[in-house]
Design a protein around this motif. Structure first.
Motif, short mmCIF file in Angstrom:
data_model
loop_
_atom_site.label_atom_id
_atom_site.label_comp_id
_atom_site.label_asym_id
_atom_site.label_seq_id
_atom_site.Cartn_x
_atom_site.Cartn_y
_atom_site.Cartn_z
N UNK A 155 0.82 -1.21 0.00
CA UNK A 155 0.00 0.00 0.00
C UNK A 155 0.86 1.26 0.00
N UNK A 175 2.89 1.66 -3.23
CA UNK A 175 2.06 2.03 -4.38
C UNK A 175 1.74 3.52 -4.36
N UNK A 176 1.52 4.06 -3.16
CA UNK A 176 1.26 5.49 -3.06
C UNK A 176 2.46 6.29 -3.55
N UNK A 177 3.65 5.82 -3.11
CA UNK A 177 4.85 6.54 -3.55
C UNK A 177 5.10 6.38 -5.04
N UNK A 178 4.89 5.13 -5.51
CA UNK A 178 5.05 4.89 -6.94
C UNK A 178 4.07 5.75 -7.73
N UNK A 179 2.87 5.94 -7.15
CA UNK A 179 1.85 6.73 -7.83
C UNK A 179 2.32 8.18 -8.02
N UNK A 202 -2.45 11.95 0.72
CA UNK A 202 -1.10 12.15 0.23
C UNK A 202 -1.06 13.47 -0.56
N UNK A 206 0.65 13.56 -4.00
CA UNK A 206 -0.14 12.92 -5.06
C UNK A 206 -1.24 13.86 -5.53
N UNK A 229 -8.49 4.86 1.12
CA UNK A 229 -7.95 4.76 2.48
C UNK A 229 -7.42 6.12 2.93
N UNK A 249 -4.58 2.08 -3.54
CA UNK A 249 -3.36 1.30 -3.64
C UNK A 249 -3.68 -0.19 -3.60
N UNK A 250 -4.81 -0.54 -3.00
CA UNK A 250 -5.29 -1.93 -3.05
C UNK A 250 -6.32 -2.03 -4.15
N UNK A 285 -3.71 2.57 -8.02
CA UNK A 285 -2.44 3.29 -8.01
C UNK A 285 -1.31 2.31 -8.23
N UNK A 286 -0.20 2.64 -8.81
CA UNK A 286 0.05 3.91 -9.50
C UNK A 286 -0.78 4.02 -10.78
N UNK A 287 -1.28 5.22 -11.01
CA UNK A 287 -2.27 5.39 -12.08
C UNK A 287 -1.62 5.41 -13.46
#
Lengths: 599, 139
Positions: free
Chosen positions: A391, A394-398, B13, B16, B57, B84-85, B105-107
């Motif tokens: 999780x 993925x946020x960071x990768x996003x 975030x 983001x 989330x 992310x999930x 994500x990642x988009x």
């Protein structure tokens, strides 16, 4: 001449005559057939024996009378009373024996009534006294006994024929019949019919021999026949012994079977610590033949000194029993097997230690289970951790991916946006995608859920998934699928994932050149569906056949080593198995077995 | 020329939120940002958005709960959830509910922008619905 010879030596006839009956009585008493005998004859036969003894004595008294020349009415009465008593017993024997055949009991008063009448007549009639017991007791008694023996013989024909005593019964019956006529109807001369016409004198005159001689012969034949008949009781006891022996033998076989069939190891050690018995399971686990162990020291089965060092034996003897003691056994092939032993002391009659009986459970399966449990726990923790990491990453990768995209947007069409910048941005995007894929794989493995079982046609699932896969040009993918594949309980999504994982793996292993053959069939016992994926690649190294299913084991440069591990997880959750082997010709094969019925 | 479509981005975030906003502004949309569900609801009351892009989330009030309130304020609002999930439940949810899209994500931004255009086109009645898109925008 002959008439005179016999008449003068009547005392000798009486001697043998008496001896024959007396002997018969004694013989019966010595044999003493058990009342529980299956031959009912055993029940009344003591009456015949008593008759024999009393009647024998009676004949001897007659002999003494003759020798001594006693001749008084009182003496006559005494001897006649003894005769009467003997006939009462024969009568009772006859009654009881006949009752065995007809199953009807005679009125209990019959015999006392007749006896009373006889005794009354003895004292009051004025006729020769022995006439009365002979007519009223001797004759019917002999008749009843003769028919009793005959009917007994008829009722038990089969078994008596088998015991070869049929003839003796017939002889005894006939002799008894003859004897009853000779003893019951041929009497001293009386004033009335028939005693006046048929008596000792008329008999002697007519046949030229005294009736007592014939009676004596009858007595001898009868005694001989009865003596032979007594053998049936001996045979019976022999057959009892035999069946008892058979019972013991079958019980022994039964117990041995139980001991041999116990799944756990059962071992008996004698007081010299030698192995006295070990069951099949024990032999199988330890890799020995029974004869290689029996009589050998028990220490042979353990590491040197284990028993003494661990004080197992000492403890066992002190406490008399020992529960769940874990110790390594050594097989014939010198392998160690963890075993859990429980044992107790066997004592002899005097309370001394006779030996030890112990049961050992092979702990290997349990250990495997333990390992699986530990693995399951590990996976559970891993699932949580990888979930959190996934999780966050993925946020960071996003953010990174968006940033790259934004920059690319801004630079596109601008003069300072050369190829290199765009290429670098694309590389950044690709690597982010790869990293995301890695997270996907980890999550797929660590968060594999219990399968949602529904009837699934594996044939259809396989063919559908093969369609989805873009097969490289140089690869041939063929299938050999049984006509009929039954529906099985499975999670279609999960099974699809397994199929795709394995097919993609195989294609990659072959370097996208070669043949992949997928064979699906029902196992011979109809319990499993077997799916075999055979590739023509380089095959699997001997040591890696099991490792390839472990998580994070990979022989590929790129790859998380989770595809097959996930597949294994899924297949095992379905109650099936997955394994790898090398084909006889070339390449490797992955074999999946899935149960047809849910477990 | 019609007025700019208004889009609200909700994600705890902040970075983001920021670079997603940068991209969408570059595409010509008018963007508002909120870093949690409460602020999203506040913004919703004060402005008329066409689309909300929201993380699932979040601390405080999560995306799914926020979504329900936003729908009460403006039943016509289109919402894209980003997460992310990508749990199966969300997919099932999104299949049932045509207005609800879920993107992982990642988009994948090309697909994402296409999805937004598509939603807006439907809303404005300018274009027929284009071919259905993969909800997670990935492979």
């Amino acid at each position: 001449m002959i008439k005179e010879l016999f008449t003068r030596n009547l005392d000798i006839i009486f001697l043998f005559y008496g001896a024959a009956f007396f002997g018969m009585g004694i013989a019966i008493f010595i044999k003493q057939p058990s009342k529980e005998s299956s031959f009912k004859l055993a029940q009344p036969i003591w009456l015949l024996a008593t008759f024999g003894i009393i009647h024998g004595i009676n004949e001897w008294i007659d002999m003494i009378t003759m020798i001594k020349g006693y001749n008084s009415h009182a003496w006559d009465i005494i001897t006649t009373l003894i005769l009467t008593v003997s006939y009462i017993f024969l009568f009772a024997f006859g009654l009881r024996l006949s009752a065995l055949h007809s199953n009807k009991s005679v009125n209990k008063l019959t015999l006392p009534l007749i006896s009373s009448v006889v005794i009354l007549f003895i004292f009051t009639s004025g006729q020769p006294v022995s006439i009365w017991p002979r007519y009223f007791l001797g004759f019917p008694a002999g008749l009843l006994s003769a028919f009793g023996i005959y009917f007994y013989y008829r009722d038990n024909k089969k078994i008596l024929k088998l015991l070869k005593t049929r003839g003796y019964f017939l002889i005894a019956a006939i002799t008894m019949g003859v004897y009853c006529v000779l003893g019951g109807l041929i009497t001293p001369k009386g004033d009335f019919y028939p005693a006046c016409a048929i008596n000792y004198n008329s008999f002697l005159n007519f046949f030229g021999i005294p009736v007592q001689l014939l009676r004596g012969i009858c007595a001898i034949i009868l005694s001989w026949a009865i003596y032979n008949i007594l053998a049936i009781f001996s045979w019976e006891s022999i057959s009892h012994l035999k069946s008892a022996l058979e019972e013991v033998t079958s019980a022994k076989i039964y117990i041995n079977n139980i001991l041999k069939s116990i799944i756990d190891t059962l071992i008996v050690i004698d007081s010299n610590s030698k192995i006295k018995f070990i069951n099949n399971a024990g032999c199988q686990i330890l890799g020995y033949q029974p004869e290689e162990l029996i009589g050998k020291p028990a220490t042979k089965l353990f590491k040197k000194g284990t028993l003494l060092k661990n004080k197992i034996l000492r403890n066992l003897i002190k406490k008399e029993s020992l529960n769940n003691y874990e110790v390594d056994c050594i097989t014939k092939g010198k392998d160690k097997i963890p075993m859990l032993f429980s044992g107790s002391i066997m004592k002899n009659k005097n309370g001394g230690v006779n030996g030890i009986v112990a049961i050992g459970t092979d702990l290997r399966n349990l250990k495997n289970l333990q390992e699986k449990l530990i693995n399951a726990e590990k996976f559970a923790v891993m699932g949580k951790v990888s979930g959190i990491i996934g999780h966050e990453l993925r946020n960071q990768l996003a953010v990174m991916r968006n940033a790259a995209y934004y920059i690319k947007m801004r630079l596109t069409g601008k003069p300072d946006a050369d190829d290199k910048i765009i290429k670098n941005l694309n590389a950044l995007d690709n690597e982010i995608k790869e990293a995301d894929q890695l997270i996907n794989n980890i999550l797929a493995f660590s968060r594999t859920k219990l399968p949602d079982l529904k009837p699934v046609n594996l044939k259809k699932v396989l063919l559908r998934n093969i369609e989805k896969i873009v097969c490289p040009k140089e690869t041939v993918l063929t299938t050999e699928i049984d006509e009929f594949i039954p529906e099985i309980p499975a999670d279609e999504l999960q099974i699809s994932r397994v199929f795709i994982n394995i097919i993609l793996n195989a294609l990659e292993a072959m370097g996208n050149v070669g043949t992949l053959t997928i064979i699906m069939k029902v196992s011979d016992d109809n319990n499993y569906i077997t799916i075999r994926f055979e590739d023509s690649g380089p095959g699997i190294k001997e040591g890696n056949k099991e490792k390839i299913f472990e998580p994070f084991f990979s022989t590929k440069e790129k790859g998380t080593g989770l595809g097959l591990a996930t597949s294994k997880l899924i297949i095992e959750a379905h109650g099936g198995s997955i394994s790898a082997e090398n084909n006889a010709a070339k390449g490797a094969a992955i074999i999946i077995n899935l149960p047809v019925k849910p477990r | 020329m019609r007025a700019k479509d208004k889009i609200l981005i909700v994600d705890d975030n902040e970075e983001l939120c920021q670079n997603l906003a940068d991209i969408l502004e570059l595409k010509g949309y008018e963007i508002s940002k909120a870093y949690d569900g409460y602020h999203a609801i506040e913004s919703m009351k004060s402005k008329k958005f066409s689309v909300v892009i929201m993380d699932i989330k979040m601390p405080g009030i999560n995306g799914l709960d926020t979504l329900k309130i936003l729908k009460q304020i403006n039943p016509k609002i289109s919402i894209i959830l980003i997460t992310a999930f990508a749990d199966d439940i969300f997919y099932k949810e999104s299949k049932k509910n045509n207005d609800l899209k879920i993107v992982q994500k990642p988009i994948d931004m090309d697909n994402f922008l296409f999805l937004i255009e598509d939603i807006l086109a439907q809303k404005n009645g300018a274009l027929p619905q284009s071919a259905p898109l993969k909800p997670n925008g990935e492979k």
